[in-house]
Design a protein around this motif. Structure first.
Motif, PDB file in Angstrom:
ATOM      1  N   ALA A  77     -45.438 -19.075 -35.606  1.00  0.00           N
ATOM      2  CA  ALA A  77     -46.832 -18.664 -35.705  1.00  0.00           C
ATOM      3  C   ALA A  77     -47.620 -19.851 -36.241  1.00  0.00           C
ATOM      4  CB  ALA A  77     -46.974 -17.477 -36.641  1.00  0.00           C
ATOM      5  N   VAL A  78     -48.841 -20.002 -35.730  1.00  0.00           N
ATOM      6  CA  VAL A  78     -49.610 -21.186 -36.058  1.00  0.00           C
ATOM      7  C   VAL A  78     -50.965 -20.783 -36.607  1.00  0.00           C
ATOM      8  CG1 VAL A  78     -50.473 -23.362 -35.178  1.00  0.00           C
ATOM      9  CG2 VAL A  78     -48.598 -22.210 -34.004  1.00  0.00           C
TER      10      VAL A  78
ATOM     11  N   ALA B  42     -57.098  -6.353 -22.342  1.00  0.00           N
ATOM     12  CA  ALA B  42     -56.398  -6.627 -23.613  1.00  0.00           C
ATOM     13  C   ALA B  42     -56.210  -8.126 -23.785  1.00  0.00           C
ATOM     14  CB  ALA B  42     -55.056  -5.917 -23.630  1.00  0.00           C
TER      15      ALA B  42
ATOM     16  N   PHE C 211     -54.087  -8.621 -34.239  1.00  0.00           N
ATOM     17  CA  PHE C 211     -53.810  -9.530 -33.125  1.00  0.00           C
ATOM     18  C   PHE C 211     -52.536 -10.341 -33.359  1.00  0.00           C
ATOM     19  CE2 PHE C 211     -58.344  -9.094 -31.845  1.00  0.00           C
ATOM     20  CZ  PHE C 211     -58.094  -8.708 -30.549  1.00  0.00           C
ATOM     21  N   GLY C 212     -52.133 -10.483 -34.622  1.00  0.00           N
ATOM     22  CA  GLY C 212     -50.887 -11.191 -34.913  1.00  0.00           C
ATOM     23  C   GLY C 212     -49.685 -10.533 -34.261  1.00  0.00           C
TER      24      GLY C 212
ATOM     25  N   GLN D 257     -47.352 -11.970 -37.468  1.00  0.00           N
ATOM     26  CA  GLN D 257     -46.639 -12.328 -36.237  1.00  0.00           C
ATOM     27  C   GLN D 257     -45.125 -12.248 -36.456  1.00  0.00           C
ATOM     28  OE1 GLN D 257     -48.688 -15.691 -34.489  1.00  0.00           O
ATOM     29  NE2 GLN D 257     -47.114 -15.951 -32.930  1.00  0.00           N
TER      30      GLN D 257
ATOM     31  N   ARG E 228     -63.622  -4.643 -28.205  1.00  0.00           N
ATOM     32  CA  ARG E 228     -62.561  -4.701 -27.199  1.00  0.00           C
ATOM     33  C   ARG E 228     -63.175  -4.653 -25.803  1.00  0.00           C
ATOM     34  NH1 ARG E 228     -57.152  -4.357 -29.194  1.00  0.00           N
ATOM     35  NH2 ARG E 228     -57.503  -4.416 -31.410  1.00  0.00           N
TER      36      ARG E 228
ATOM     37  N   TRP F 170     -49.668  -9.285 -31.248  1.00  0.00           N
ATOM     38  CA  TRP F 170     -49.777  -9.385 -29.782  1.00  0.00           C
ATOM     39  C   TRP F 170     -48.484  -9.852 -29.116  1.00  0.00           C
ATOM     40  CZ3 TRP F 170     -52.672  -8.300 -25.592  1.00  0.00           C
ATOM     41  CH2 TRP F 170     -52.427  -9.034 -24.438  1.00  0.00           C
ATOM     42  N   PRO F 171     -47.823 -10.914 -29.621  1.00  0.00           N
ATOM     43  CA  PRO F 171     -46.611 -11.376 -28.932  1.00  0.00           C
ATOM     44  C   PRO F 171     -45.533 -10.299 -28.857  1.00  0.00           C
ATOM     45  CG  PRO F 171     -47.329 -12.998 -30.543  1.00  0.00           C
ATOM     46  CD  PRO F 171     -48.162 -11.774 -30.768  1.00  0.00           C
TER      47      PRO F 171
ATOM     48  N   ALA G  96     -44.053 -17.792 -28.990  1.00  0.00           N
ATOM     49  CA  ALA G  96     -44.888 -17.056 -29.937  1.00  0.00           C
ATOM     50  C   ALA G  96     -44.054 -16.116 -30.796  1.00  0.00           C
ATOM     51  CB  ALA G  96     -45.955 -16.266 -29.182  1.00  0.00           C
TER      52      ALA G  96
ATOM     53  N   MET H  44     -52.829 -12.723 -40.441  1.00  0.00           N
ATOM     54  CA  MET H  44     -52.547 -12.566 -39.012  1.00  0.00           C
ATOM     55  C   MET H  44     -51.327 -13.395 -38.615  1.00  0.00           C
ATOM     56  SD  MET H  44     -55.054 -13.769 -35.976  1.00  0.00           S
ATOM     57  CE  MET H  44     -54.377 -14.499 -34.505  1.00  0.00           C
TER      58      MET H  44
ATOM     59  N   SER I 132     -51.498 -19.853 -29.625  1.00  0.00           N
ATOM     60  CA  SER I 132     -50.446 -19.637 -30.601  1.00  0.00           C
ATOM     61  C   SER I 132     -49.854 -18.239 -30.473  1.00  0.00           C
ATOM     62  CB  SER I 132     -51.005 -19.925 -31.987  1.00  0.00           C
ATOM     63  OG  SER I 132     -50.744 -18.888 -32.855  1.00  0.00           O
ATOM     64  N   LEU I 133     -50.623 -17.304 -29.904  1.00  0.00           N
ATOM     65  CA  LEU I 133     -50.078 -15.965 -29.666  1.00  0.00           C
ATOM     66  C   LEU I 133     -49.372 -15.882 -28.312  1.00  0.00           C
ATOM     67  CD1 LEU I 133     -53.008 -13.812 -31.066  1.00  0.00           C
ATOM     68  CD2 LEU I 133     -50.781 -14.189 -32.098  1.00  0.00           C
ATOM     69  N   GLY I 134     -49.272 -17.020 -27.619  1.00  0.00           N
ATOM     70  CA  GLY I 134     -48.499 -17.062 -26.388  1.00  0.00           C
ATOM     71  C   GLY I 134     -49.275 -16.691 -25.140  1.00  0.00           C
TER      72      GLY I 134
ATOM     73  N   LEU J 244     -60.454 -14.806 -29.212  1.00  0.00           N
ATOM     74  CA  LEU J 244     -60.147 -15.347 -30.541  1.00  0.00           C
ATOM     75  C   LEU J 244     -60.300 -16.864 -30.567  1.00  0.00           C
ATOM     76  CD1 LEU J 244     -56.913 -13.378 -31.509  1.00  0.00           C
ATOM     77  CD2 LEU J 244     -59.227 -12.981 -32.307  1.00  0.00           C
TER      78      LEU J 244
ATOM     79  N   GLY K 290     -50.566  -5.785 -26.005  1.00  0.00           N
ATOM     80  CA  GLY K 290     -51.656  -4.858 -25.721  1.00  0.00           C
ATOM     81  C   GLY K 290     -51.348  -3.397 -25.987  1.00  0.00           C
TER      82      GLY K 290
ATOM     83  N   GLU L 100     -58.490  -5.581 -37.556  1.00  0.00           N
ATOM     84  CA  GLU L 100     -58.310  -5.891 -36.131  1.00  0.00           C
ATOM     85  C   GLU L 100     -57.751  -7.294 -35.950  1.00  0.00           C
ATOM     86  OE1 GLU L 100     -61.512  -3.970 -33.291  1.00  0.00           O
ATOM     87  OE2 GLU L 100     -62.500  -4.789 -35.063  1.00  0.00           O
ATOM     88  N   LEU L 101     -58.306  -8.251 -36.728  1.00  0.00           N
ATOM     89  CA  LEU L 101     -57.851  -9.642 -36.610  1.00  0.00           C
ATOM     90  C   LEU L 101     -56.365  -9.727 -36.933  1.00  0.00           C
ATOM     91  CD1 LEU L 101     -58.677 -12.681 -36.268  1.00  0.00           C
ATOM     92  CD2 LEU L 101     -58.624 -12.771 -38.744  1.00  0.00           C
TER      93      LEU L 101
END
Lengths: 318, 273
Positions: B78-79, A200, B98-99, B152, A263, B101-102, B74, B148, A214-216, A207, B106, B94-95
């Motif tokens: 958000a950036v 994951a 991903f926002g 977040q 994935r 994710w924090p 995060a 995305m 930025s997502l940590g 990306l 997963g 999907e993209l």
């Protein structure tokens, strides 16, 4: 696992099982069955291990490099393997080389190759350089260095010893050492387990650096860990059969094409299965149907090389 | 608020940022403007922890950038950087996913799927959610990246030149969307903007930078003035007013104003009206 990928993985597993069955029982005669089965079983395990290792290592490497044309061998692993072999023969002489215990030699090879990847990428990435192209360029240059060093050693070596070097530095799927298999299997299983656990996070890594940070995601650490895994996987496959340059490219390209999802949870098993299937089917074809008239490694490299050219011509380099 | 103290940044021998002190207010749409090479993007990337901090200190709502784990940050900001190509073949949905994710690392939950749906909807991407990113236009991809960032769900949004690939209609819609986020949901937006009129029309707070220093900051009416802009861009710039906000007339030279329009004058006038 993504539901959409289940049919593909089931189909690949079924195909692999079918081909393995053909490999095991085809043309088995009346006499000395257990000996033949054992011989074939060893070879089968080796082929599956190598195929899976090369496939997953290439997918992992391509994710880190954000590039679909590179393979780990471009980082100079195969060259290091050849240098290692050449140095051993040059240092110990032919008799000494042949007298080395296979298990110890294998462990040393895996260790040397893993240390190389850790040292190379550790120093490159540790200084805050997050420059993947530079890392890869360094790998290419190291590869050239290793190749030149082995050429130099081969030049000063006696011709008989050089023949030994040549025999170990060309990929050979036909002669897999049974003594190495348990250890290779263990290392492989551990690497694949870790890779699946990271899957994951690898999706986020794919990306790109900015988005991942930025997502940590701890980007640098994950890149390092992934390259370490790639190093071990390539070490295992190279030590078992020798350097294969384009095979991984072929397998990873097919995996990306066939997989319904990008994935890693799906990509990694698909690539592993495709790699194993390729080798077992190819070896069956060459050894049984064509009566040893061809060499699988040459054909695999030829097909992989054509695929590489195809990628280049279609401008798929990113 | 974002508090920047004593921030300096060097790349090689050149100093990009000179000892900056800056406070960015919460709940505002903040625009960073300035000529090329002013250090706007570097400042934004440093705040977004995309570059390692060399000297100085940055705090976001009291969280110190140097000591707070990246995963925690995060959840606060958000950036959206300048877009890089993504190696994997992803669908729009999907993209945007991903926002989240924090929040789930997963294992997405129902709330995450809901947030993704909302983000897709907010940026008009619901009809495109099953399309691949490489099959849509650059502007649509830009919106997908923004969605995305939006998904977040952070208090702070940092955007590096979000108007880059957008046509007039989408650029205006995006600025309106950002203004809505600030006024409606109380989020805080910091964005690098090249076209000063978007800053003039939508921003609550403008920070003008030049040569790695802050030249002026404050409300658009106080920063976007003829003397400040002319000095900022080293070129005479006229500023008019429109709807009570500054309108920067930077696209022509003042001394050309009296020159006759080329071509049949009547037709040109008609076309303008």
């Amino acid at each position: 696992m993504a539901r959409s990928a289940r049919p593909l993985i089931a189909a690949l597993l079924a195909l692999l099982a079918a081909v393995s069955l053909v490999w095991m029982v085809q043309g088995i005669g009346g006499g000395n069955r257990s000996f033949i089965l054992q011989l074939r079983g060893t070879k089968l395990a080796g082929l599956v291990l190598v195929g899976a290792a090369v496939g997953t290592a290439t997918v992992l490497f391509q994710t880190v490099a954000a590039n679909r044309v590179l393979t780990p061998s471009i980082m100079g692993f195969d060259a290091l393997y050849v240098l290692l072999q050449t140095a051993l023969v040059a240092g110990l002489g032919m008799a000494g080389f042949a007298g080395l215990p296979a298990g110890a030699k294998f462990l040393a090879e895996v260790a040397a190759m893993s240390v190389l990847s850790a040292a190379l990428f550790g120093t490159l990435l540790g200084r805050g350089a997050r420059d993947i192209p530079r890392t890869i360029l360094t790998g290419v240059i190291l590869g050239v260095l290793f190749r030149s060093l082995s050429t130099f050693l081969a030049r000063v070596m006696d011709p008989n010893a050089f023949a030994v070097v040549q025999s170990v530095s060309v990929a050979s799927f036909g002669s897999i050492d049974a003594a190495l298999l348990p250890m290779a299997g263990l290392i492989m299983a551990a690497c694949l387990g870790v890779a699946m656990r990271l899957s994951a996070r690898l999706d986020v890594l794919a990306l790109g650096r900015d988005a991942a940070l930025s997502l940590g995601l701890p980007f640098d650490r994950l890149v390092l860990a992934t390259l370490g895994l790639v190093g071990m996987l390539v070490a295992v496959s190279t030590a078992l059969v020798g350097p294969v340059a384009f095979f991984g490219l072929l397998v990873a390209g097919l995996a990306h094409r066939l997989s319904p999802s990008s994935r890693h949870e799906v990509l990694l098993p698909v690539a592993g299965l495709i790699g194993a299937l390729f080798l077992v089917a190819g070896q069956t074809l060459f050894e049984r149907l064509m009566g040893q008239t061809g060499t699988l490694s040459v054909v695999v490299e030829f097909a992989g090389g054509l695929f590489f050219l195809f990628l280049l011509l279609k401008g798929r380099i990113r | 608020m974002i508090r920047v103290t004593g921030l300096s940044h060097r790349i090689g021998a050149s100093t990009i940022l000179h000892d900056l002190d800056l406070t960015l207010p919460r709940g505002k749409l903040v625009a960073l403007i300035g000529p090329n090479g002013a250090g706007k993007s570097t400042l934004l990337r440093l705040i977004a922890r995309l570059e390692p901090l060399q000297q100085g200190r940055i705090q976001i709502d009291g969280l110190d950038l140097a000591t707070t784990p990246s995963a925690r940050l995060a959840l606060a900001m958000a950036v959206m950087g300048q877009q890089a190509r993504i190696a994997s073949r992803l669908r729009v949905g999907e993209l945007v996913g991903f926002g989240r994710w924090p929040h789930h690392h997963g294992r997405p939950r129902a709330a995450d799927h809901q947030a993704v749906d909302q983000a897709l909807d907010a940026f008009g991407l619901t009809p495109l959610r099953h399309r691949f990113l490489d099959e849509i236009s650059g502007g649509q991809a830009q919106r997908a990246h923004l969605a995305m960032t939006f998904a977040q769900g952070t208090d702070w949004l940092l955007l590096d030149e979000p108007l880059n690939n957008l046509d007039m209609a989408h650029a205006r819609a995006l600025m309106a969307r950002l203004a809505d986020l600030v006024r409606g949901s109380g989020r805080s937006v910091v964005t690098v903007i090249h076209e000063v009129n978007y800053a003039a029309a939508w921003a609550d707070h403008v920070v003008a930078m030049k040569d790695g220093r802050i030249v002026a900051e404050g409300a658009p009416a106080t920063v976007l003035t003829e003397p400040v802009l002319s000095a900022l861009y080293d070129t005479p710039i006229e500023v008019a007013r429109h709807d009570g906000r500054p309108l920067v007339l930077h696209h022509h030279r003042h001394d050309d104003l009296d020159a006759p329009c080329p071509g049949p004058a009547t037709e040109t006038r008609l076309a303008l009206h």
